[in-house]
Design an enzyme around this catalytic site. Structure first.
Site, PDB file in Angstrom:
ATOM      1  N   LYS A  22       0.821  -1.204   0.000  1.00  0.00           N
ATOM      2  CA  LYS A  22       0.000   0.000   0.000  1.00  0.00           C
ATOM      3  C   LYS A  22       0.862   1.265   0.000  1.00  0.00           C
ATOM      4  CE  LYS A  22      -2.746   2.940   2.940  1.00  0.00           C
ATOM      5  NZ  LYS A  22      -3.289   3.207   4.280  1.00  0.00           N
ATOM      6  N   ASN A  23       1.859   1.330   0.891  1.00  0.00           N
ATOM      7  CA  ASN A  23       2.649   2.552   1.020  1.00  0.00           C
ATOM      8  C   ASN A  23       3.502   2.818  -0.216  1.00  0.00           C
ATOM      9  OD1 ASN A  23       1.563   3.093   3.519  1.00  0.00           O
ATOM     10  ND2 ASN A  23       3.231   2.151   4.663  1.00  0.00           N
ATOM     11  N   ARG A  97      -4.793  10.548   3.096  1.00  0.00           N
ATOM     12  CA  ARG A  97      -3.503  11.116   3.483  1.00  0.00           C
ATOM     13  C   ARG A  97      -2.517  11.107   2.319  1.00  0.00           C
ATOM     14  NH1 ARG A  97      -2.438  12.306   8.822  1.00  0.00           N
ATOM     15  NH2 ARG A  97      -3.713  11.288  10.402  1.00  0.00           N
ATOM     16  N   ASP A 121      -6.128   8.201   8.891  1.00  0.00           N
ATOM     17  CA  ASP A 121      -6.091   7.520  10.182  1.00  0.00           C
ATOM     18  C   ASP A 121      -6.149   8.488  11.358  1.00  0.00           C
ATOM     19  OD1 ASP A 121      -5.942   5.041   9.146  1.00  0.00           O
ATOM     20  OD2 ASP A 121      -3.812   4.731   9.512  1.00  0.00           O
ATOM     21  N   ASP A 320       4.416   0.705  11.809  1.00  0.00           N
ATOM     22  CA  ASP A 320       3.150   0.087  11.403  1.00  0.00           C
ATOM     23  C   ASP A 320       2.960  -1.312  11.965  1.00  0.00           C
ATOM     24  OD1 ASP A 320       2.304   2.278  10.017  1.00  0.00           O
ATOM     25  OD2 ASP A 320       2.992   1.579   8.067  1.00  0.00           O
ATOM     26  N   MET A 342       7.140   7.253  17.210  1.00  0.00           N
ATOM     27  CA  MET A 342       6.948   8.105  16.036  1.00  0.00           C
ATOM     28  C   MET A 342       5.537   8.669  15.882  1.00  0.00           C
ATOM     29  SD  MET A 342       9.322   5.910  13.385  1.00  0.00           S
ATOM     30  CE  MET A 342       9.012   6.970  11.964  1.00  0.00           C
TER      31      MET A 342
END
Length: 435
Positions: A22-23, A97, A121, A320, A342
């Site tokens: 996804k990223n 995002r 999110d 994540d 983070m």
């Protein structure tokens, strides 16, 4: 609001193949705006966030054709820049995002880029300063409409420069790289993110004609070019999904094979799960996880002190997967401190695990201590709501290991990151239905 109903306590077995990352997809799809030539992208995950971005590109005027499952061609030869000022764009861009990464390529190719303040999110604040400070250093002028929360950058030309990023932001680095590839002169980016997905973006851009060196390090050098061409790109498997399936196998004491994981791009992920006592075997490019019938034991540090697992920019452990690590630790033998450095709010789902019987002390918004049950006491089923993608999958794994039938509401959050997850889990024996 959708719902999953999960009957827990069943062992799973079989093979599962991770979706495309996804990223990586969110970066790669934005990069198609840099060229007017045809670009083919393979292994695109069929998930909500990615499909929203594809729809945004189509509304911008990108010609898109689906070639097969996860495979599309894109041609950005007639972009409608007026759409960027439309009410529709302000609504659609705000819902994602990843839409922030449209700005860099639009600025590079058309001299202007706009974006509404992105949503997404509920995991705490994500600053956009790194993105816009980078654009400004390249010569862009920044403007912000406070009433509409609408950002813009404009430039007659971009000029290469040296910049030291204030944080190793993955999306910030990607955005600045995409702006700099067509700037005049040489750009150096120090403290650049170096995640495998960012490396994938840089390699794709080089195939399109960009001149990027230092890929894989935190110092990127970019020699600007006037035009970029077409290419074909295949995305890596999603490392977050791979980590999710490792956690699922351990918690349900199941024998699973995770197919085609691209081992060389997993970094510390296998090593961190092994610190929890999980057996992970490499079979060619697959991960094999045997049944953990006798459970798994958390290692201590070599001086005997309690293990701490913390996130960090790559090649550190990805934030994540910390929620998955936390859930897996609830049934381990031993104790571990989870330190989420983070993001501010990613540990706030632990109250739901405590309701299920987990022994967790939430020390502060960033730290939680987990005392494992060693499977001597199973988690109990409950009703809960998914607050975000990563907490959602963690709660789903907890429910699949729990005794009884659990209900998870707001599963749209999980669907944003995981492709057809209920069907894929049923294929390996999970008792899960979408209501």
């Amino acid at each position: 609001m959708g719902t999953f109903r999960i009957e827990g306590g069943h062992q799973l077995q079989g093979e599962i193949t991770p979706q495309g990352a996804k990223n990586e997809a969110l970066q790669i799809l934005c990069a198609v705006l840099l060229s007017e030539e045809k670009i083919t992208i393979n292994n695109i995950p069929d998930i909500v966030d990615v499909n929203k971005l594809i729809a945004l590109l189509e509304d911008l005027g990108v010609k898109i054709q689906k070639k097969g499952k996860g495979s599309y061609t894109f041609m950005a030869d007639d972009i409608n820049l007026e759409y960027l000022q439309s009410t529709q764009f302000k609504e659609d861009g705000r819902a994602l995002r990843g839409s922030i990464m449209l700005v860099g390529p639009l600025l590079a190719r058309f001299g202007k880029g706009y974006i509404p303040k992105p949503g997404g999110d509920k995991i705490g604040r994500r600053r956009l300063d790194t993105h816009f400070e980078g654009f400004i250093k390249l010569g862009a002028k920044f403007r912000y409409n406070k009433e509409e929360s609408f950002y813009g950058v404009e430039a007659e030309k971009l000029t290469g420069t040296h910049m030291l990023l204030d944080e190793a932001s993955v999306t910030g680095t990607a955005n600045i790289v995409m702006a700099a590839v067509m700037a005049e002169g040489t750009t150096t980016i120090y403290n650049a993110a170096c995640e495998p997905y960012l490396q994938q973006l840089c390699k794709m851009l080089n195939r399109m004609g960009a001149k990027i060196s230092g890929i894989g390090s935190n110092l990127l050098t970019i020699e600007g070019v006037k035009v970029l061409g077409g290419t074909e790109h295949t995305m890596l498997p999603d490392m977050i999904e791979i980590g999710s399936w490792i956690g699922l196998a351990a918690m349900t004491r199941s024998e699973l094979t995770i197919k085609n994981v691209s081992w060389d791009d997993l970094g510390q992920i296998p090593a961190v799960f092994r610190k929890l006592g999980i057996t992970i075997e490499r079979k060619n490019d697959d991960i094999y996880i045997p049944k953990h019938e006798k459970g798994y034991q958390i290692q201590n540090f070599i001086d005997g002190s309690i293990l701490t697992i913390a996130d960090a920019p790559w090649p550190g452990f990805t934030p994540d997967l910390l929620s998955i690590i936390l859930v897996v630790a609830t049934q381990a033998k031993g104790e571990v401190l989870i330190h989420q450095k983070m993001f501010e709010s990613r540990l706030f789902f632990v109250d739901k695990l405590i309701d299920m019987g987990a022994k967790i002390i939430l020390c502060d918004p960033h730290r939680a201590t987990v005392i494992g049950h060693d499977f001597k006491s199973t988690l109990k089923a409950t009703t809960m709501t998914s607050p975000d993608i990563r907490a959602g999958i963690s709660l789903l794994i907890a429910a699949l290991s729990a005794k009884g039938t659990s209900t998870i509401h707001n599963i749209e959050q999980i669907d944003r990151g995981y492709e057809n997850i209920d069907e894929r889990l049923r294929a390996i024996g999970a008792h899960i239905v979408r209501v």
